[in-house]
Design an enzyme around this catalytic site. Structure first.
Site, PDB file in Angstrom:
ATOM      1  N   HIS A  93     -23.467 -14.371  -3.662  1.00  0.00           N
ATOM      2  CA  HIS A  93     -23.578 -15.697  -3.035  1.00  0.00           C
ATOM      3  C   HIS A  93     -24.145 -15.538  -1.624  1.00  0.00           C
ATOM      4  CE1 HIS A  93     -20.477 -18.112  -5.614  1.00  0.00           C
ATOM      5  NE2 HIS A  93     -21.266 -17.350  -6.354  1.00  0.00           N
ATOM      6  N   TYR A 222     -14.908 -24.607   0.820  1.00  0.00           N
ATOM      7  CA  TYR A 222     -13.689 -24.633   1.634  1.00  0.00           C
ATOM      8  C   TYR A 222     -13.550 -26.060   2.157  1.00  0.00           C
ATOM      9  CZ  TYR A 222     -13.425 -19.500   1.727  1.00  0.00           C
ATOM     10  OH  TYR A 222     -13.300 -18.173   1.379  1.00  0.00           O
ATOM     11  N   PRO A 314      -5.122 -15.483   2.860  1.00  0.00           N
ATOM     12  CA  PRO A 314      -6.356 -15.258   2.086  1.00  0.00           C
ATOM     13  C   PRO A 314      -7.532 -16.153   2.460  1.00  0.00           C
ATOM     14  CG  PRO A 314      -4.677 -16.318   0.732  1.00  0.00           C
ATOM     15  CD  PRO A 314      -4.024 -15.986   2.031  1.00  0.00           C
ATOM     16  N   LYS A 318     -10.176 -11.412   3.236  1.00  0.00           N
ATOM     17  CA  LYS A 318     -10.332 -10.136   3.950  1.00  0.00           C
ATOM     18  C   LYS A 318      -9.442  -8.988   3.450  1.00  0.00           C
ATOM     19  CE  LYS A 318     -13.604 -10.892   6.715  1.00  0.00           C
ATOM     20  NZ  LYS A 318     -14.441 -11.079   5.532  1.00  0.00           N
ATOM     21  N   TYR A 405     -17.391 -13.441   7.863  1.00  0.00           N
ATOM     22  CA  TYR A 405     -17.132 -13.672   6.442  1.00  0.00           C
ATOM     23  C   TYR A 405     -17.821 -12.619   5.562  1.00  0.00           C
ATOM     24  CZ  TYR A 405     -16.072 -16.368   2.256  1.00  0.00           C
ATOM     25  OH  TYR A 405     -15.580 -16.766   1.040  1.00  0.00           O
TER      26      TYR A 405
HETATM   27  P1  RFL Z   1      -1.998  -3.519  -3.586  1.00  0.00           P
HETATM   28  O1  RFL Z   1      -3.141  -4.147  -4.305  1.00  0.00           O
HETATM   29  O2  RFL Z   1      -0.787  -4.337  -3.393  1.00  0.00           O
HETATM   30  O3  RFL Z   1      -1.649  -2.171  -4.361  1.00  0.00           O
HETATM   31  C1  RFL Z   1      -0.460  -1.458  -4.084  1.00  0.00           C
HETATM   32  C2  RFL Z   1      -0.077  -0.674  -5.324  1.00  0.00           C
HETATM   33  O4  RFL Z   1       1.068   0.129  -5.018  1.00  0.00           O
HETATM   34  C3  RFL Z   1       2.000   0.027  -6.090  1.00  0.00           C
HETATM   35  N1  RFL Z   1       3.356   0.322  -5.562  1.00  0.00           N
HETATM   36  C4  RFL Z   1       4.014   1.483  -5.768  1.00  0.00           C
HETATM   37  N2  RFL Z   1       3.684   2.586  -6.459  1.00  0.00           N
HETATM   38  C5  RFL Z   1       4.586   3.613  -6.478  1.00  0.00           C
HETATM   39  N3  RFL Z   1       5.800   3.554  -5.873  1.00  0.00           N
HETATM   40  C6  RFL Z   1       6.163   2.467  -5.156  1.00  0.00           C
HETATM   41  N4  RFL Z   1       7.357   2.426  -4.547  1.00  0.00           N
HETATM   42  C7  RFL Z   1       5.256   1.366  -5.097  1.00  0.00           C
HETATM   43  N5  RFL Z   1       5.302   0.141  -4.505  1.00  0.00           N
HETATM   44  C8  RFL Z   1       4.142  -0.472  -4.795  1.00  0.00           C
HETATM   45  C9  RFL Z   1       1.845  -1.393  -6.601  1.00  0.00           C
HETATM   46  O5  RFL Z   1       2.321  -1.520  -7.937  1.00  0.00           O
HETATM   47  C10 RFL Z   1       0.333  -1.586  -6.481  1.00  0.00           C
HETATM   48  O6  RFL Z   1      -0.340  -1.201  -7.668  1.00  0.00           O
HETATM   49  O7  RFL Z   1      -2.443  -3.018  -2.133  1.00  0.00           O
HETATM   50  P2  RFL Z   1      -3.852  -2.472  -1.582  1.00  0.00           P
HETATM   51  O8  RFL Z   1      -4.358  -1.355  -2.448  1.00  0.00           O
HETATM   52  O9  RFL Z   1      -3.644  -2.248  -0.156  1.00  0.00           O
HETATM   53  O10 RFL Z   1      -4.897  -3.694  -1.799  1.00  0.00           O
HETATM   54  C11 RFL Z   1      -4.745  -4.885  -1.063  1.00  0.00           C
HETATM   55  C12 RFL Z   1      -5.314  -6.055  -1.873  1.00  0.00           C
HETATM   56  O11 RFL Z   1      -4.697  -6.081  -3.144  1.00  0.00           O
HETATM   57  C13 RFL Z   1      -5.082  -7.408  -1.159  1.00  0.00           C
HETATM   58  O12 RFL Z   1      -5.296  -7.277   0.224  1.00  0.00           O
HETATM   59  C14 RFL Z   1      -6.028  -8.509  -1.690  1.00  0.00           C
HETATM   60  O13 RFL Z   1      -5.675  -8.877  -2.995  1.00  0.00           O
HETATM   61  C15 RFL Z   1      -5.983  -9.741  -0.757  1.00  0.00           C
HETATM   62  N6  RFL Z   1      -6.805 -10.850  -1.270  1.00  0.00           N
HETATM   63  C16 RFL Z   1      -8.158 -10.889  -1.061  1.00  0.00           C
HETATM   64  N7  RFL Z   1      -8.758  -9.879  -0.406  1.00  0.00           N
HETATM   65  C17 RFL Z   1     -10.117  -9.898  -0.263  1.00  0.00           C
HETATM   66  O14 RFL Z   1     -10.643  -8.961   0.365  1.00  0.00           O
HETATM   67  N8  RFL Z   1     -10.897 -10.878  -0.805  1.00  0.00           N
HETATM   68  C18 RFL Z   1     -10.360 -11.925  -1.477  1.00  0.00           C
HETATM   69  O15 RFL Z   1     -11.079 -12.772  -1.989  1.00  0.00           O
HETATM   70  C19 RFL Z   1      -8.928 -11.976  -1.597  1.00  0.00           C
HETATM   71  N9  RFL Z   1      -8.344 -12.978  -2.257  1.00  0.00           N
HETATM   72  C20 RFL Z   1      -6.204 -11.898  -1.963  1.00  0.00           C
HETATM   73  C21 RFL Z   1      -7.006 -12.965  -2.448  1.00  0.00           C
HETATM   74  C22 RFL Z   1      -4.821 -11.921  -2.206  1.00  0.00           C
HETATM   75  C23 RFL Z   1      -4.274 -12.970  -2.889  1.00  0.00           C
HETATM   76  N10 RFL Z   1      -2.862 -12.945  -3.110  1.00  0.00           N
HETATM   77  C24 RFL Z   1      -2.345 -12.985  -4.411  1.00  0.00           C
HETATM   78  C25 RFL Z   1      -2.024 -12.513  -2.058  1.00  0.00           C
HETATM   79  C26 RFL Z   1      -6.453 -14.019  -3.135  1.00  0.00           C
HETATM   80  C27 RFL Z   1      -5.079 -14.042  -3.318  1.00  0.00           C
HETATM   81  C28 RFL Z   1      -4.518 -15.223  -4.035  1.00  0.00           C
HETATM   82  C1  PHB Z   2     -10.868 -16.009  -4.754  1.00  0.00           C
HETATM   83  O1  PHB Z   2     -11.904 -16.207  -5.426  1.00  0.00           O
HETATM   84  O2  PHB Z   2      -9.812 -15.611  -5.284  1.00  0.00           O
HETATM   85  C2  PHB Z   2     -10.871 -16.285  -3.299  1.00  0.00           C
HETATM   86  C3  PHB Z   2     -12.026 -16.749  -2.696  1.00  0.00           C
HETATM   87  C4  PHB Z   2     -12.035 -16.999  -1.336  1.00  0.00           C
HETATM   88  C5  PHB Z   2     -10.876 -16.809  -0.599  1.00  0.00           C
HETATM   89  C6  PHB Z   2      -9.724 -16.337  -1.199  1.00  0.00           C
HETATM   90  C7  PHB Z   2      -9.722 -16.079  -2.557  1.00  0.00           C
HETATM   91  O3  PHB Z   2     -10.886 -17.075   0.738  1.00  0.00           O
END
Ligand code: RFL
Ligand code: PHB
Length: 445
Positions: A93, A222, A314, A318, A405
């Site tokens: 995009h 947004y 979110p 980031k 962004y």
């Molecule tokens: P994770 O993904 O939480 O992975 C951690 C892993 O560690 C395991 N774990 C353990 N394993 C062994 N022993 C233990 N005691 C443990 N405790 C935990 C877990 O099972 C898991 O598999 O962390 P990591 O690797 O730092 O990654 C971070 C990302 O997952 C997170 O920042 C993103 O999902 C945030 N996020 C977004 N980030 C973006 O850059 N772009 C996006 O568009 C974006 N959209 C989002 C998001 C997060 C969202 N939610 C659900 C909070 C959208 C949403 C809705």
């Molecule tokens: C997503 O597609 O899950 C998404 C997109 C933009 C955001 C957060 C999550 O700012």
């Protein structure tokens, strides 16, 4: 426990089939984006690692979270050989839409950032690609382990203790990478007096849905509205991802499909009569919003990365991208240490990473503050509209949003404390991009 190990491994000392090595160079807790990518980058630098994950491979590969990848994240995945499916299935995009006061305003991300863009490619697809790459290369990922604990990381003999098949075992390592997310075990293992935690809670949450439907718009929307924020995103030509601001104490059961579509339509309405055709909703969840930073991100032989060390709301997309930036710096620092014995970069890991973390924290807070409804505060609402108009009409305002962004470049740090990111205006000090980093691009066989 399911231990997946490829017989071609040269990184580990196998002690029998279905067995873990006795020791490794970097023990990694967590097989999320941070842990898996770190292990992949280390492998390419010839450094051994073992990943411990409390969940099953199936769970890890199916957890639905992020969707937006920054340009630097995309480049790094491509340059290190794990971008093939992303290139085929991801969607690039070049802009986003801001919607407020019934009007649409496009922010031309690529025009404002010298051609940089975002890619829509789901986090669990990135994870599948990384798990496959590690296993194909002979890496060791121990899924389904329990009671993982990290020990003696303030000494020269750290180890990871875990339960496997009813017995408790330990793996000795040179270093431990805590990549176990916000609720993991590594951060709380650090003595409270040795860490500073910065926290901000928001008085709202996001209601997220996945729906079978054709895309609602060509680019992400947004939307600011008196009823609250909403976001239109996408996963594929068939699956759409939408969010809307809700009460953090609300419950998924309170929202029928019809109520959700009505709410989204109300918040996304425009003066020119924009309408959305309801799709078939197959997932609903309420997502908490918080900002959190841990300082420092290193304690002796323990290095924290990704959500284990910081959380952003979110709205700026980031979190995953910050996790990628952390492990890029960390892998470079480990590569320097194992190649030369120098610890300069490892000692700077926390300070270098925190520069980018705080930039992303500010951007995520700013986007959140500009777009969400805060109680019934008419003054705040007018400030938001003023800010949105500025971003929509000023090239400087739009560029601030765009360059944050799409993500500031990932630059390879060097031991003399070169900042790890540079904005387009920071031309006075040249930076080296990761693509020029020979150690990380070298493939370990
Ligand atoms: P994770 O993904 O939480 O992975 C951690 C892993 O560690 C395991 N774990 C353990 N394993 C062994 N022993 C233990 N005691 C443990 N405790 C935990 C877990 O099972 C898991 O598999 O962390 P990591 O690797 O730092 O990654 C971070 C990302 O997952 C997170 O920042 C993103 O999902 C945030 N996020 C977004 N980030 C973006 O850059 N772009 C996006 O568009 C974006 N959209 C989002 C998001 C997060 C969202 N939610 C659900 C909070 C959208 C949403 C809705
Ligand atoms: C997503 O597609 O899950 C998404 C997109 C933009 C955001 C957060 C999550 O700012």
């Amino acid at each position: 426990m399911v231990l997946i190990k490829n017989s071609r491994s040269r990184e580990t000392e196998a002690i029998g089939s279905n067995a873990l090595p006795k020791r490794t160079q970097v023990g990694i807790v967590g097989a999320g984006p941070a842990g898996l990518l770190l292990s992949h980058l280390l492998h390419r630098a010839g450094i051994g690692s073992v990943i411990f994950e409390s969940r099953s491979r199936r769970e890890v590969e199916s957890t639905l979270r992020a969707g937006v990848l920054e340009q630097g994240t995309v480049d790094l995945l491509n340059e290190t050989g794990v971008g093939e499916r992303m290139r085929q299935e991801g969607c690039v995009h070049h802009g986003i839409e801001l919607r407020f006061d019934g009007q649409r305003h496009r922010v031309p991300l690529s025009d404002l950032t010298g051609g940089r863009a975002i890619t829509l490619y789901a986090q669990h697809e990135v994870i599948r690609d990384l798990v496959k790459a590690r296993l194909d290369a002979g890496g060791t990922i121990a899924f389904d382990v329990s009671n993982v604990s990290i020990r003696d990381f303030d000494s020269t003999k750290p180890c990871i203790r875990f339960d496997r098949g009813g017995t408790t075992r330990e793996l000795a390592c040179d270093f431990i990478a805590g990549c176990d997310g916000f609720h993991g075990t590594c951060r709380p293992s650090v003595p409270a007096q040795s860490r500073t935690e910065y926290v901000r809670h928001y008085p709202f949450a996001w209601f997220g849905i996945l729906a079978k439907a054709p895309p609602f718009a060509p680019e992400l929307i947004y939307a600011h509205h008196a009823r609250g924020f909403s976001l239109v995103s996408t996963r594929s030509p068939e699956i759409q991802r939408l969010y809307f601001q809700c009460d953090p104490n609300d419950a998924v059961e309170n929202w029928t499909d019809e109520r959700i579509w009505n709410e989204l339509q109300a918040r996304l309405t425009t003066d020119d009569g924009w309408e959305m055709a309801p799709g078939s909703i197959f997932q609903k969840a309420i997502i908490a919003m918080r900002s959190f930073v841990l300082e420092p991100m290193q304690f002796g032989a323990l290095f924290l990365a990704g959500d284990a060390a910081h959380i952003v709301p979110p709205t700026g997309a980031k979190g995953l991208n910050l996790a990628v930036a952390d492990v890029h710096v960390l892998a470079t620092a480990f590569a320097e240490y194992y190649a030369s014995g120098r610890k300069g970069l490892l000692d700077q890991y926390s300070a270098l990473s925190l520069e980018r973390v705080w930039r992303a924290e500010h951007f995520s807070w700013w986007m959140t503050s500009m777009l969400h409804r805060f109680d019934d505060d008419p003054f705040q609402n007018q400030l938001q509209i003023a800010q949105l108009k500025y971003v929509a009409t000023s090239r400087a305002g739009a560029t601030t949003l765009a360059e944050n962004y799409v993500g500031l470049p990932l630059a390879t740090p060097v031991s003399d404390r070169t900042p790890i990111w540079r904005g387009p205006c920071a031309g006075a000090t040249p930076h080296r991009l990761h693509s020029s980093d020979a150690s990380l691009n070298r493939s370990a066989t």
